[in-house]
Design an enzyme around this catalytic site. Structure first.
Site, short mmCIF file in Angstrom:
data_model
loop_
_atom_site.label_atom_id
_atom_site.label_comp_id
_atom_site.label_asym_id
_atom_site.label_seq_id
_atom_site.Cartn_x
_atom_site.Cartn_y
_atom_site.Cartn_z
N LEU A 67 18.39 51.13 25.72
CA LEU A 67 19.34 51.73 24.78
C LEU A 67 20.62 52.09 25.51
O LEU A 67 20.59 52.45 26.68
CB LEU A 67 18.74 53.00 24.17
CG LEU A 67 17.52 52.82 23.26
CD1 LEU A 67 17.08 54.17 22.73
CD2 LEU A 67 17.82 51.86 22.12
N GLU B 151 14.94 61.32 16.93
CA GLU B 151 13.67 61.75 17.53
C GLU B 151 13.88 62.16 18.98
O GLU B 151 14.88 61.80 19.60
CB GLU B 151 12.63 60.63 17.43
CG GLU B 151 13.02 59.37 18.17
CD GLU B 151 12.12 58.19 17.82
OE1 GLU B 151 11.04 58.39 17.25
OE2 GLU B 151 12.50 57.06 18.14
N LYS C 193 13.64 62.17 22.86
CA LYS C 193 13.50 61.13 23.87
C LYS C 193 12.62 61.69 24.98
O LYS C 193 13.06 62.51 25.77
CB LYS C 193 14.88 60.75 24.40
CG LYS C 193 14.87 59.56 25.33
CD LYS C 193 16.29 59.14 25.68
CE LYS C 193 16.30 57.89 26.53
NZ LYS C 193 15.48 58.02 27.75
N ARG D 271 7.54 48.13 30.90
CA ARG D 271 8.73 47.49 30.34
C ARG D 271 9.26 46.40 31.28
O ARG D 271 9.73 45.36 30.84
CB ARG D 271 9.80 48.55 30.11
CG ARG D 271 11.03 47.98 29.47
CD ARG D 271 12.10 49.05 29.28
NE ARG D 271 13.32 48.38 28.87
CZ ARG D 271 14.14 47.76 29.69
NH1 ARG D 271 13.89 47.77 30.99
NH2 ARG D 271 15.21 47.15 29.25
N LYS E 259 21.87 61.61 25.90
CA LYS E 259 21.16 62.16 27.06
C LYS E 259 21.55 63.62 27.30
O LYS E 259 22.73 63.96 27.36
CB LYS E 259 21.52 61.35 28.32
CG LYS E 259 21.04 59.89 28.26
CD LYS E 259 19.53 59.74 28.38
CE LYS E 259 19.04 59.77 29.80
NZ LYS E 259 19.18 58.51 30.51
N CYS F 31 22.10 96.47 57.40
CA CYS F 31 22.15 97.74 58.13
C CYS F 31 21.45 97.68 59.48
O CYS F 31 21.48 98.64 60.24
CB CYS F 31 21.58 98.88 57.28
SG CYS F 31 19.80 98.80 57.08
ZN LIG Z 1 19.14 97.58 55.21
#
Ligand SMILES: [Zn+2]
Length: 716
Positions: free
Chosen positions: A87, A116, A118, A139, A340, A437
């Site tokens: 397609l 529909e 896909k 296919r 798509k 820290c």
């Molecule tokens: Zn810390």
């Protein structure tokens, strides 16, 4: 005994395995061929020959030990009775509209379009003769596919025989073979467990399963009887069968057929369904371009509501006579189009793994990636949850990785593309100290998967995250207290921690460029900008928020909105929660030991108490006026009207509801006592007419000490 292979053979084997595996990966992941069929076959035959000569070379990595490869090597070719066209694709509304305009102009009017889902699967062609499945083929190139009929027996959703009496002499149907998401996930888990590459999507997994040479595996297993390989081959065979049986099938087209008088696509689905073929339940025939676009949009939004992956919507002209009128281009029908959706799994480069420190000190590794479009958004970061998760996923810094993002769901790193490794990748090492820290990181308790920065009081990251959380929707919902403003407040040292937040003044904020703008003509010195004005006014309003929101805002571990609401309802005030013992707390439905312990721990910290006291001093009441509190006034319904010295209406009501009184806004026969302050109006009059006792400011004072009887004795 076979002789041990010479170095030369060993080297050649490695080279062959690499090249073949690489080609297979390219083919199965991208459907791109890096080798021609002939080149592939030559290399594969050389590898088989080498392994026959030196069986010691064979390892699990060898492509001869797993399925895959090209059709030319593995399967017999099957020529489809009618070609399977691919397609044409469109990727946005404009392109879709242009396609609809084109067919409308050819046909003279807008045709009915069957829309529909896909399914992201593998297209197959099935031929039935007099209702018996004759062949199942992939296919392939559209004309010739691979014969996978032998595998079809295990795929329950592909009927071997059709239902009905007058079955056509020949019926060729096209459909999609695919995995539901749950099955796909469990296959990838098995792959990961076995140290095999993950499948990028259900389509590749389906292709992998369908293109297995089950017959070859069976023969191998039989010939291995009584040898060491038998058990391994048997379990592989079992897994292969399971993978085939989990495949689903949906028919979406028809090829060659006889004796069927079909007029439309939708009609065809009905006829095929009656024969026992699985046809889509997710289609709709639409009559206008607007309806078609709405279908496309709705299905994209509800993409996660179906249990399989879809990659778009297919629209087909429903009536066959109109299909014929439109005809074909050289490779695709003009009467159908695939819209798509943006992909949900993509590949990208993992550039780094860094760690972030959260509100409760949890240190979380996250992936920094090359920015990539996935499911319609650009993604460059994804959480990795904890160091164990990084290990479990098996990802290395520098890896090419699979990334998934479905709809609104946060992006997730699935795993590495192992075949693309170059050897320059390096493992992630969890830092030993907090990146913000410097405090040494440690798990909260032994066996805890989460590593934390214990410096809750002054770790800049934790302070920032707590401030941000305080302003969030689930907290006090302070517009203007976002990530950036939280950062600005701390960096300019306007606040030392969340305790200062309700004492902010214009003067404070003017010290930070984030909240300031240049003066306009006639203004003296810098002025608050929009951010500053919003923050101040919103904070002022936030003081009136319900108790549960303040509980959330305190960032007590495990206390989110749901727990906070329960606590507020049950105890009615922060002081009552604080006064409760751990067992009092844990007895509350939905609280439990863990939360109770966390609450006790919270209140024990002096600096937490400082925060609470600062908020109270700034006017936060920490009381839930709607909560039922047990106290000396429980069971008494009291109405307060007029003003009382030193109290707002709310604070006066709260001081009595804290003692268990039910505060009502109107006087009725159920009212036990009316407190009438200054300028009491109609409510006092109504109470008099109903004969309900009334007291004044002095009575209120007694009431607020819990002495109802004494208050009664001092009438207004
Ligand atoms: Zn810390």
């Amino acid at each position: 005994m076979s002789s041990s292979p010479p170095d030369r053979a060993q080297e050649r084997w490695v080279e062959l395995v690499d090249r073949i595996n690489h080609a297979r990966v390219q083919y199965s992941l991208d459907a791109t061929q890096t080798l021609s069929d002939a080149e592939y076959d030559t290399l594969f035959r050389e590898l088989v020959g080498l392994e026959e000569q030196y069986p010691l070379l064979i390892t699990g990595d060898s492509p001869t030990q797993s399925v895959g490869g090209y059709s030319s090597e593995l399967f017999d070719p099957v020529t489809h009775l009618e070609p399977m066209y691919s397609l044409d694709n469109v990727f946005n509304v404009d392109e879709m509209t242009a396609w609809m305009d084109r067919i409308t102009s050819t046909l003279g009017s807008f045709p009915e379009l069957l829309c529909e889902l896909k399914i992201d699967g593998l297209a197959v062609d099935a031929v039935y003769r007099r209702g018996h499945l004759e062949s199942l083929a992939t296919r392939g190139d559209g004309t010739t596919g691979e014969d996978v009929t032998a595998n079809s027996i295990l795929i329950a959703s592909i009927p071997q025989r059709l239902k009905g009496k007058k079955l056509p002499a020949v019926l060729e149907v096209r459909g999609e073979v695919f995995y539901p998401l749950a099955a796909f996930d469990s296959i990838n888990q098995e792959q990961a467990k076995a140290g095999k590459p993950l499948f990028a999507n259900p389509r590749n997994a389906a292709a992998g399963a369908l293109r297995q040479r089950l017959d070859k595996r069976e023969r191998e297993w039989i010939s291995a009887q009584g040898t060491k390989r038998e058990a391994r081959l048997e379990s592989e065979l079992k897994a292969a069968r399971q993978r085939l049986s989990a495949l689903q099938f949906t028919v979406h087209g028809i090829g060659a057929h006889s004796e069927l008088n079909l007029v439309s696509q939708s009609d065809t689905y009905k006829v095929l369904k009656a024969m026992g073929l699985p046809t889509s339940e997710h289609f709709s025939v639409e009559n206008s371009p607007g309806d078609v676009l709405a279908f496309i949009q709705e299905r994209n939004e509800s993409r996660s509501s179906v249990d399989f992956d879809i990659d778009g919507v297919v629209a087909k002209v429903d009536q066959f006579n109109q299909q014929r009128e439109l005809g074909f281009t050289s490779r695709a029908p003009r009467w159908a189009i695939a819209f798509k959706y943006p992909p949900e799994v993509v590949r990208t480069r993992l550039l780094d793994i860094r760690v972030s420190v959260g509100r409760t000190g949890r240190v979380t590794p996250y992936a920094v990636m090359e920015p990539v479009q996935v499911a319609g958004t650009t993604v460059s970061m994804a959480t990795l949850h904890n160091p164990f998760e990084v290990e479990r996923k098996g990802i290395l810094i520098g890896d090419l990785i699979f990334l998934r993002k479905a709809g609104e769901i946060i992006p997730e790193v699935l795993g590495p593309v192992i075949e693309e490794r170059t050897g320059s990748e390096r493992a992630f090492v969890m830092p030993g100290n907090c990146p913000e820290c410097g405090t040494e990181l440690a798990p909260e308790s032994e066996g805890d998967k989460d590593i934390r920065c214990p410096n809750a009081r002054s770790c800049p990251a934790q302070l920032r995250e707590r401030l941000f959380h305080l302003g969030s929707r689930g907290g006090l919902d302070v517009e203007g207290l976002g990530e950036k403003s939280a950062k600005a407040l701390l960096e300019s040292e306007i606040v030392t921690n969340e305790g200062d937040i309700f004492n902010l003044t214009e003067t404070n904020l003017l010290t930070s460029p984030f909240f300031t703008r240049d003066p306009h003509k006639g203004e003296q010195g810098p002025q608050l900008n929009e951010a500053g004005i919003t923050l101040l006014s919103q904070l002022h309003m936030a003081k009136q928020q319900p108790l549960w929101r303040f509980l959330v805002a305190l960032s007590i571990r495990h206390v989110g909105p749901t727990v906070a609401k329960k606590l507020a309802k049950e105890f009615g005030s922060l002081s009552a929660i604080e006064a409760a013992t751990e067992s009092d707390l844990s007895e509350v439905d939905g609280i439990g030991d863990r939360i109770a312990h966390s609450l006790r721990e919270y209140f024990e910290q002096d600096w937490h108490q400082d925060i609470i006291h600062k908020w109270i001093a700034a006017g936060v009441t920490f009381v839930d006026p709607t909560a039922k509190t047990e106290g000396p006034l429980t069971g008494k319904t009291i109405v307060i009207t007029g003003s009382l010295p030193g109290f707002t209406r709310d604070s006066a009501q709260e001081s009595l509801s804290d003692l268990g009184a039910t505060i009502s806004g109107s006087v009725s026969a159920k009212t036990d006592l009316v407190v009438a302050g200054d300028k009491a109006g109609s409510k006092a009059a109504k109470a008099r007419s109903l004969g309900i006792p009334i007291t004044g400011a002095r009575g209120f004072e007694l009431l607020s000490r819990g002495d109802f009887e004494a208050a009664l004795s001092i009438p207004d």
